[in-house]
Write a protein that holds these residues in place. Structure first.
Motif, PDB file in Angstrom:
ATOM      1  N   MET A 157      53.896  17.910  22.525  1.00  0.00           N
ATOM      2  CA  MET A 157      55.242  17.670  22.958  1.00  0.00           C
ATOM      3  C   MET A 157      55.982  18.975  23.222  1.00  0.00           C
ATOM      4  O   MET A 157      56.794  19.056  24.134  1.00  0.00           O
ATOM      5  CB  MET A 157      55.967  16.832  21.889  1.00  0.00           C
ATOM      6  N   LYS A 158      55.680  19.976  22.418  1.00  0.00           N
ATOM      7  CA  LYS A 158      56.338  21.266  22.571  1.00  0.00           C
ATOM      8  C   LYS A 158      55.973  21.922  23.906  1.00  0.00           C
ATOM      9  O   LYS A 158      56.825  22.504  24.581  1.00  0.00           O
ATOM     10  CB  LYS A 158      55.947  22.174  21.411  1.00  0.00           C
ATOM     11  N   SER A 159      54.711  21.788  24.311  1.00  0.00           N
ATOM     12  CA  SER A 159      54.289  22.382  25.580  1.00  0.00           C
ATOM     13  C   SER A 159      54.932  21.668  26.770  1.00  0.00           C
ATOM     14  O   SER A 159      55.210  22.284  27.797  1.00  0.00           O
ATOM     15  CB  SER A 159      52.764  22.359  25.700  1.00  0.00           C
ATOM     16  N   VAL A 160      55.190  20.376  26.650  1.00  0.00           N
ATOM     17  CA  VAL A 160      55.861  19.629  27.717  1.00  0.00           C
ATOM     18  C   VAL A 160      57.275  20.156  27.898  1.00  0.00           C
ATOM     19  O   VAL A 160      57.744  20.341  29.031  1.00  0.00           O
ATOM     20  CB  VAL A 160      55.869  18.110  27.400  1.00  0.00           C
ATOM     21  N   LYS A 161      57.966  20.440  26.790  1.00  0.00           N
ATOM     22  CA  LYS A 161      59.328  20.990  26.873  1.00  0.00           C
ATOM     23  C   LYS A 161      59.318  22.379  27.512  1.00  0.00           C
ATOM     24  O   LYS A 161      60.178  22.708  28.319  1.00  0.00           O
ATOM     25  CB  LYS A 161      59.960  21.052  25.481  1.00  0.00           C
TER      26      LYS A 161
END
Length: 97
Positions: free
Chosen positions: A1-5
């Motif tokens: 999820m962090k990489s998507v942000k």
């Protein structure tokens, strides 16, 4: 999820970087042979409904504007078949398109 942000933020930054804040005169062509748009040669493009549009192609950029009468209504002259461009709209520039 962090990489998507992170990817979303990078995309937003790139998109905003492409937005150029200029107070430029919209009546001047911006190109290799920039000049006032009134010095370029216009032709007429007939849309699918049979109405006229002014068209200019200087080889790099193109300009299109609806042809209107003095009351602001579209001009539909029937001077050519629909989806046809006529006139010297590709001249007025040293670049060939």
């Amino acid at each position: 999820m962090k990489s998507v942000k992170i990817v979303a933020l990078l995309c937003a930054a790139v998109a905003l970087a492409a937005c150029e804040q200029t107070a430029s005169d919209k009546t001047v062509d911006r190109g290799f042979d920039s000049k006032h748009l009134s010095q370029l040669k216009a032709g007429v493009w007939i849309d699918p409904n049979g109405c006229d549009h002014w068209i200019i192609d200087d080889g790099v950029e193109g300009y299109l504007s609806a042809r209107l009468d003095k009351y602001g209504k579209p001009v539909c002259s029937g001077s050519a078949p629909p989806n046809t461009a006529t006139g010297p709209f590709k001249s007025g520039s040293a670049l060939s398109g």
